[in-house]
Design a protein around this motif. Structure first.
Motif, PDB file in Angstrom:
ATOM      1  N   THR A 117      80.984  54.177   5.031  1.00 49.58           N
ATOM      2  CA  THR A 117      81.141  55.003   6.237  1.00 49.58           C
ATOM      3  C   THR A 117      80.481  56.366   6.036  1.00 49.58           C
ATOM      4  OG1 THR A 117      83.244  53.871   6.629  1.00 49.58           O
ATOM      5  CG2 THR A 117      82.814  55.809   7.947  1.00 49.58           C
ATOM      6  N   THR A 147      89.122  50.107   0.048  1.00 47.78           N
ATOM      7  CA  THR A 147      89.105  51.491   0.551  1.00 47.78           C
ATOM      8  C   THR A 147      87.890  52.289   0.060  1.00 47.78           C
ATOM      9  OG1 THR A 147      91.515  51.349   0.457  1.00 47.78           O
ATOM     10  CG2 THR A 147      90.574  53.492   0.965  1.00 47.78           C
ATOM     11  N   THR A 155      87.728  46.379  10.633  1.00 43.19           N
ATOM     12  CA  THR A 155      87.461  47.637   9.914  1.00 43.19           C
ATOM     13  C   THR A 155      88.739  48.151   9.254  1.00 43.19           C
ATOM     14  OG1 THR A 155      87.634  48.894  11.985  1.00 43.19           O
ATOM     15  CG2 THR A 155      85.423  48.350  11.238  1.00 43.19           C
ATOM     16  N   PHE A 195      84.657  50.909   1.532  1.00 48.33           N
ATOM     17  CA  PHE A 195      84.612  51.170   2.983  1.00 48.33           C
ATOM     18  C   PHE A 195      84.283  52.637   3.251  1.00 48.33           C
ATOM     19  CE2 PHE A 195      86.695  52.525   6.928  1.00 48.33           C
ATOM     20  CZ  PHE A 195      86.121  51.645   7.826  1.00 48.33           C
ATOM     21  N   MET A 196      84.950  53.544   2.531  1.00 47.66           N
ATOM     22  CA  MET A 196      84.711  54.977   2.758  1.00 47.66           C
ATOM     23  C   MET A 196      83.298  55.365   2.317  1.00 47.66           C
ATOM     24  SD  MET A 196      87.331  55.938   4.391  1.00 47.66           S
ATOM     25  CE  MET A 196      86.880  57.666   4.534  1.00 47.66           C
ATOM     26  N   LYS A 204      89.215  48.836   5.302  1.00 44.08           N
ATOM     27  CA  LYS A 204      89.671  50.150   4.834  1.00 44.08           C
ATOM     28  C   LYS A 204      90.899  49.994   3.935  1.00 44.08           C
ATOM     29  CE  LYS A 204      90.993  54.789   6.031  1.00 44.08           C
ATOM     30  NZ  LYS A 204      91.457  55.737   7.023  1.00 44.08           N
ATOM     31  N   VAL A 216      88.369  53.907  11.496  1.00 41.40           N
ATOM     32  CA  VAL A 216      88.634  52.572  12.051  1.00 41.40           C
ATOM     33  C   VAL A 216      88.127  52.566  13.497  1.00 41.40           C
ATOM     34  CG1 VAL A 216      90.414  50.920  12.750  1.00 41.40           C
ATOM     35  CG2 VAL A 216      90.580  52.066  10.540  1.00 41.40           C
TER      36      VAL A 216
END
Length: 202
Positions: free
Chosen positions: A178, A171, A163, A174-175, A167, A7
Motif C-alpha cells: 500500500t 499485515t 483487502t 499489505f502495508m 491486512k 481497506v
C-alpha cells in the motif's frame, strides 16, 4: 476493531467508528454498511446498527415485506429492495417498479401522484388496505431517492473483505504494498506510516 486504514471503501475515521459499533458478522452486514455510508442513507446507519444489535425492534409495515427486508433488519437500503416491494405489494412488473424508483429520484410531483395512485390501486387488487398501501408508498419514497444499488455495493464489499483479510493476515506485506502504491502522495504516506507504527511494524 475498526482497523480499516487502507481497506478499500472502509478507511474513513467515521466509517471505522460505525464498524466498531456494528460489529459485522456477515458479508451482508459489510455490503449494507457500504451502501448506507453515502449522503442521505447515512441518517439510517444508527437505526440499522440498533436493530442488528437488538436495541430496537425490527418492524415491517406489511408481512410481505419481511422476506425482502430481513437481511437489512427491516431497513430499506437497496434499489433492488424498493423494486421488489413494489412488485410484491402492488403487483408492479420490475420494469414498472424501476420507472417508479426513477420518478422518485426526480421528485416530479405530478408523476409521483400518478405513481402513488397506481401503487395503491395495485395493492387494493391484492387485497391490501389502501391506507396501508399509501404508507408503504410514502416509506418507499423516503428511501428510493437515495437507495443504493446492491450489486454495486456487493462488488465493492467483496474487494473490501479481501483487502481486510490481507491486512489482517499479511499485515507487513499489505502495508508495504500500500505504501508503494501511494509513494507519490505525502499525506497518504504519512497516514499509512502512522498506521504501521500503530500496528507495531518497523
Amino acid at each position: 476493531n475498526g482497523q480499516t486504514v487502507a481497506v478499500f471503501q472502509f478507511e474513513s475515521s467515521k466509517m471505522q467508528e460505525y464498524l466498531k459499533k456494528l460489529k459485522p458478522t456477515t458479508i451482508d452486514d459489510v455490503i449494507a454498511m457500504n451502501a448506507l455510508y453515502r449522503p442521505g442513507p447515512m441518517d439510517m446507519i444508527d437505526d440499522f446498527i440498533d436493530r442488528k444489535l437488538g436495541k430496537k425492534p425490527i418492524e415491517y409495515l406489511h408481512p410481505d415485506m419481511e422476506k425482502i427486508l430481513r437481511p437489512t433488519y427491516g431497513v430499506m437500503v437497496y434499489q433492488e429492495q424498493v423494486m421488489q416491494i413494489a412488485s410484491e405489494i402492488a403487483g408492479f412488473t420490475l420494469a414498472q417498479a424501476d420507472m417508479m424508483r426513477r420518478a422518485m429520484g426526480k421528485k416530479d410531483l405530478l408523476l409521483m401522484a400518478e405513481q402513488k395512485k397506481q401503487f395503491v390501486e395495485g395493492a387494493a387488487n391484492r387485497s391490501i388496505d389502501r391506507k396501508l398501501a399509501g404508507e408503504v408508498f410514502d416509506l418507499i419514497d423516503k428511501f428510493a431517492s437515495y437507495g443504493f444499488n446492491k450489486s454495486h455495493s456487493a462488488a465493492y464489499s467483496v474487494l473490501a473483505y479481501q483487502t481486510a483479510y490481507l491486512k489482517k493476515y499479511y499485515t507487513s506485506e499489505f502495508m508495504a504494498a500500500t505504501l508503494t502504491s501511494e509513494i507519490g502522495d505525502i499525506n497518504k504516506m504519512t497516514l499509512l506510516l502512522d498506521e504501521c507504527r500503530k500496528q507495531g511494524i518497523t
